[in-house]
Design an enzyme around this catalytic site. Structure first.
Site, PDB file in Angstrom:
ATOM      1  N   HIS A 123       0.842  -1.120   0.115  1.00 10.56           N
ATOM      2  CA  HIS A 123       0.005  -0.060   0.006  1.00 10.56           C
ATOM      3  C   HIS A 123       0.879   1.246  -0.002  1.00 10.56           C
ATOM      4  O   HIS A 123       0.397   2.367   0.293  1.00 10.56           O
ATOM      5  CB  HIS A 123      -1.013  -0.023   1.241  1.00 10.56           C
ATOM      6  CG  HIS A 123      -2.091  -1.125   1.134  1.00 10.56           C
ATOM      7  ND1 HIS A 123      -2.617  -1.693   2.139  1.00 10.56           N
ATOM      8  CD2 HIS A 123      -2.489  -1.803   0.033  1.00 10.56           C
ATOM      9  CE1 HIS A 123      -3.530  -2.573   1.899  1.00 10.56           C
ATOM     10  NE2 HIS A 123      -3.508  -2.497   0.576  1.00 10.56           N
ATOM     11  N   GLY A 223      -1.085 -10.725  11.629  1.00 14.42           N
ATOM     12  CA  GLY A 223      -1.863  -9.490  12.270  1.00 14.42           C
ATOM     13  C   GLY A 223      -2.759  -8.819  11.044  1.00 14.42           C
ATOM     14  O   GLY A 223      -2.800  -7.489  10.982  1.00 14.42           O
TER      15      GLY A 223
END
Length: 288
Positions: A123, A223
């Site tokens: 990202h 996570g």
């Protein structure tokens, strides 16, 4: 080891021993011990209001004022964050040859700060800002210094910190917050060099990430709830290849039906245990 392992933690060690070249996909949960808040709860639902979207940022001047005012207050946490035990364990596992590469949905660069070498920032990078007109890249701290000069009343303001360097500022008038122009073209919109919600991951970056996955023997998700398709696509691709998949994450994820192992234990503790457990294997493997 310093503590008794849970059955799932031992199973994770055993899985990596069988498939010792991992592709690791990480999300916000790997950075919470570094003080950076995550987005979702254990049900995969938003903990906080959803973040800025690409469409709003590009179309709304007030939206950009709101974004940068909050960022001027909140980004210092992200800028000064240091790697936690999870980042350090992953870097050590890579150095020992157990990790083919890391695909991270985070924009904090903490994997690189910990010493991981083959990392795809899926990202983007929060420490860079790009002009959407002329493509100029500038360091974010340089832009923040300029923002502070333009908006001195905002410097030192206190607020609750949100994910990715945002801050919660309620009932605040953002309309007087001054935004700088691009120093090269003079009129382009300056945007963090990250993929906002509603935007697409650049093709070349996606191809590099898929190459890491294809070069690996197993996928380990750490996570991340994978609620965003940009991350979920890697679990789906691994499943299509019949690749073993494990997940280290507390709570529901979008790919729960695809995992061969789900470990709902503390991330830093479990990755440290994985590192220690794999250090018990034959020394020649670690030298490879």
């Amino acid at each position: 080891m310093s503590s008794v392992l849970g059955a799932d933690q031992q199973a994770l060690i055993d899985l990596v021993r069988r498939y010792p070249r991992l592709c690791v996909l990480t999300g916000a949960g790997v950075s919470t011990d570094s003080g950076i808040p995550d987005y979702r709860d254990e049900k995969g639902e938003w903990k906080r209001p959803p973040p800025m979207t690409h469409q709003v940022y590009m179309k709304s001047h007030l939206g950009r004022q709101r974004y940068w005012a909050r960022s001027l207050v909140g980004f210092r946490l992200l800028a000064h964050a240091t790697p936690g035990r999870a980042h350090q364990a992953l870097a050590a596992l890579e150095a020992q040859g157990f990790i083919e590469g890391i695909i991270t949905q985070n924009v904090d660069r903490l994997h690189q700060k910990a010493g991981s070498r083959r990392v795809v920032d899926l990202h983007g990078r929060a420490d860079l800002v790009r002009c959407m007109q002329c493509n100029l890249l500038v360091r974010r701290h340089v832009l923040h210094d300029h923002l502070a000069t333009l908006n001195p009343d905002w410097v030192g303001m206190e607020a609750e910190i949100a994910p990715d360097g945002d801050a919660y500022l309620d009932e605040v008038d953002f309309s007087t917050f001054r935004l700088p122009e691009c120093p090269r073209c003079g009129h382009g919109i300056l945007k963090p060099d990250v993929v906002f919600f509603g935007d697409n991951v650049p093709r070349g970056r996606l191809e590099r990430a898929m190459s890491i996955l294809d070069d690996s023997q197993a996928l380990l998700v750490v996570g991340s709830s994978l609620m965003v398709f940009s991350g979920f696509r890697f679990a789906r691709h691994a499943a299509s290849r019949g690749m073993p998949m494990a997940c280290l994450n507390r709570g529901h994820t979008r790919a729960d039906a695809l995992y061969s192992l789900k470990c709902e234990a503390p991330i830093d503790e479990s990755l440290t245990a994985l590192l220690e457990g794999l250090s018990d294997v034959d020394g020649s493997r670690l030298m490879g």
